[in-house]
Design an enzyme around this catalytic site. Structure first.
Site, PDB file in Angstrom:
ATOM      1  N   HIS A   1      44.617 139.610   8.214  1.00 27.07           N
ATOM      2  CA  HIS A   1      43.009 139.773   8.087  1.00 27.07           C
ATOM      3  C   HIS A   1      42.351 138.583   7.776  1.00 27.07           C
ATOM      4  O   HIS A   1      42.082 138.277   6.627  1.00 27.07           O
ATOM      5  CB  HIS A   1      43.011 140.865   6.939  1.00 27.07           C
ATOM      6  CG  HIS A   1      43.294 142.368   7.174  1.00 27.07           C
ATOM      7  ND1 HIS A   1      42.545 143.133   7.943  1.00 27.07           N
ATOM      8  CD2 HIS A   1      44.514 142.866   7.064  1.00 27.07           C
ATOM      9  CE1 HIS A   1      43.346 144.344   8.099  1.00 27.07           C
ATOM     10  NE2 HIS A   1      44.559 144.062   7.550  1.00 27.07           N
TER      11      HIS A   1
ATOM     12  N   CYS B   1      45.559 142.527  13.048  1.00 26.23           N
ATOM     13  CA  CYS B   1      46.429 143.627  12.293  1.00 26.23           C
ATOM     14  C   CYS B   1      46.711 144.891  13.344  1.00 26.23           C
ATOM     15  O   CYS B   1      47.587 144.723  14.528  1.00 26.23           O
ATOM     16  CB  CYS B   1      45.704 144.173  11.153  1.00 26.23           C
ATOM     17  SG  CYS B   1      47.321 145.047  10.201  1.00 26.23           S
TER      18      CYS B   1
ATOM     19  N   GLU C   1      39.244 138.157   8.119  1.00 29.28           N
ATOM     20  CA  GLU C   1      37.917 138.474   7.275  1.00 29.28           C
ATOM     21  C   GLU C   1      38.034 138.573   6.089  1.00 29.28           C
ATOM     22  O   GLU C   1      36.602 138.604   5.441  1.00 29.28           O
ATOM     23  CB  GLU C   1      37.501 139.776   7.926  1.00 29.28           C
ATOM     24  CG  GLU C   1      38.122 140.989   7.787  1.00 29.28           C
ATOM     25  CD  GLU C   1      39.469 141.480   8.587  1.00 29.28           C
ATOM     26  OE1 GLU C   1      39.680 142.535   8.442  1.00 29.28           O
ATOM     27  OE2 GLU C   1      39.807 140.576   8.931  1.00 29.28           O
TER      28      GLU C   1
END
Length: 511
Positions: free
Chosen positions: A169, A79, A171
């Site tokens: 993202h 990001c 994660e």
């Protein structure tokens, strides 16, 4: 030398999730503020640049020298990290026409090792106001979404280490194949062996503790909780009975907890002394109703009791603590220098009072990792899988003044509730559960008699980390049975209610 990934934190709310995903791939990692200096040694296998609430076009936007990094190790920008990468090498980053937040579909434009075993299209999670509009020269587009032209890229440079950027993202849970992508970066790009396991951690930590402590004595305040128990067991493996544990009964523990915890410690072979200080605490708490005052009294008196006992042990030089990684991370500001760990993680200020060197074997672990290490060391499941329990204990679950009789009432009611959750298999489905004794009496009917007795509230929440929580949707039949049992078995309580508030806006504890 343990392999390591460094995560440079630009202030993203998701940075801890990156670390957890890396750890889940059995690779050790650390989070440091982007401005903190660090050395690149043989153990460092790669660097991840986190997201950020800032724009790369802000006047004082966070910055790092990415070129110098990729001369030494592979780098992945996530990001903000990807936008910073693109801008620093000559690309164009600007405000998006439409802010992209939420789910999007990633479309691969070419094959690459970072996409190994990923589908041609997959759901990802976006959270950004800026977009990369043009990639720099020598950069290759790897993926797009319907909304943005650049969702993933890499730099083509035979003279440097690999450099990747992803606008989404990977994660977070909503990026369905995000952890695969992160694992590909760790294994395919960085060459990590994925050998950081609980057993590996135990072996390394015990060796490090032996080196740090030597023949010196360690004193430690134990609570019966997961963190302090696992920390004490690791220290015990390193130095045996040179660890002196102290477990204080402050009068506001759960029913039979003092003896049950001491029995477990004996089973583990730990050198622990139990101190019955109930009456001291009840005397100090008499007449006190304000929640913060109750907390301070319990914390201060605990220090006094601990200090009295510590003076009876000659030659103590070190203090053991169950500090875990989130405690450490939360104490370091991305926007300034490190600060001391929050006071409630310092056992109520013990280090400052005792002037002892700290021993913190768990300071690199997340809570779920502490539990894995505990299981690997055969610590009983009832202790490893225990719900979080507040330091001030039942004192903040008794609204108003603390008395011995109120503690007894709450212990009995809470024991019925918790045992009921365990017997029905519901205990493992909630993050935390407890009973609150309200300063409210109401009329009831028991047989032919009218009663005027206390009300208790049952609380159960689901959560990942306690930062946010939803009320647990326990079955009505279960709640009805528990209510009946409490009212029938605990004389002094004639009404049971269930708390259906979420956090936010409410908190998990009432006080």
């Amino acid at each position: 030398m343990t392999e390591k990934i460094l995560i440079l934190d630009f202030g993203s709310q998701y940075t801890q999730l990156i670390a957890r995903a890396v750890r889940e791939a059995n690779v050790y990692c650390e989070i440091i503020p982007f401005h903190q200096s660090f050395s690149i040694d043989a153990g460092l296998k790669g660097i991840i640049l986190s997201g950020s609430p800032c724009s790369v076009n802000d006047e004082h936007a966070p910055d790092v020298d990415i070129l110098s990094l990729i001369n030494q190790v592979p780098v992945l920008g996530i990001c903000y990290g990807a936008q910073l990468t693109a801008k620093k090498f000559g690309g164009r980053v600007a405000k998006s026409n439409k802010r992209e937040y939420g789910r999007a579909i990633l479309q691969k434009q070419t094959e690459d090792i970072i996409f190994k075993d990923l589908s041609a299209t997959s759901q990802v999670w976006m959270s950004h106001g800026d977009s990369i509009l043009n990639l720099p020269n020598e950069f290759q587009l790897l993926a797009t979404t319907e909304s943005i032209p650049v969702a993933a890229f890499k730099k083509i440079d035979k003279n440097a280490k690999p450099l990747y950027g992803v606008q989404f993202h990977p994660e977070v849970y909503h990026s369905t194949e995000g952890k695969k992508l992160l694992t590909n970066f760790l294994v395919q790009v960085c060459g990590c062996k994925q050998d950081w396991t609980p057993a590996h951690f135990i072996t390394d930590t015990v060796a490090a503790l032996k080196k740090q402590i030597g023949n010196r004595k360690v004193i430690m305040a134990l609570s019966g909780g997961v963190d302090s128990t696992v920390a004490a067991t690791l220290i015990h493996r390193a130095i045996g009975n040179n660890l002196y544990g102290i477990f204080v009964d402050n009068g506001v523990l759960r029913k039979n907890e003092f003896q049950n915890v001491l029995d477990t410690y004996a089973q583990l072979g730990l050198n622990v002394k139990g101190i019955d200080a109930k009456n001291k605490f009840y005397t100090k708490l008499a007449g006190v109703t304000e929640p913060e005052a109750k907390r301070k009294i319990i914390g201060s008196l605990f220090i006094d009791v601990f200090q009295e006992e510590s003076k009876l042990i000659q030659g103590v030089e070190l203090l053991g603590q169950g500090t875990i990684y989130p405690d450490v991370i939360e104490s370091v500001s991305v926007h300034g220098p490190s600060v001391t760990i929050k006071s409630h993680h310092n056992v109520g200020g013990l280090p400052g009072h005792l002037h002892l060197e700290l021993v913190e074997p768990l300071r690199s672990l997340f809570k779920d990792e502490v539990r894995k290490v505990g299981r690997e060391m055969d610590i009983p499941a009832e202790m490893i899988d225990r719900h979080p329990f507040p330091g001030p204990g039942l004192a903040i679950r008794i609204l108003g003044e603390i008395t011995e009789e109120k503690v007894r009432l709450l212990q009995e009611a809470d024991n019925i509730y918790i045992q009921g959750l365990k017997q029905t298999g519901l205990y493992a489905t909630v993050w935390q559960a407890g009973t609150i004794l309200l300063p409210v009496k109401s009329v009831g009917v028991m047989g032919d008699e009218r009663t005027y007795e206390f009300t208790v509230a049952l609380r159960a929440v689901t959560s990942v980390d306690g930062m946010t929580a939803d009320w647990a949707h326990l079955p009505y039949d279960f709640l009805a049975n528990i209510s009946n049992e409490i009212i029938n078995q605990v004389r002094g309580i004639n009404r049971v209610v269930y708390d259906i508030s979420s956090k936010p806006p409410a908190t998990i504890e009432w006080e």
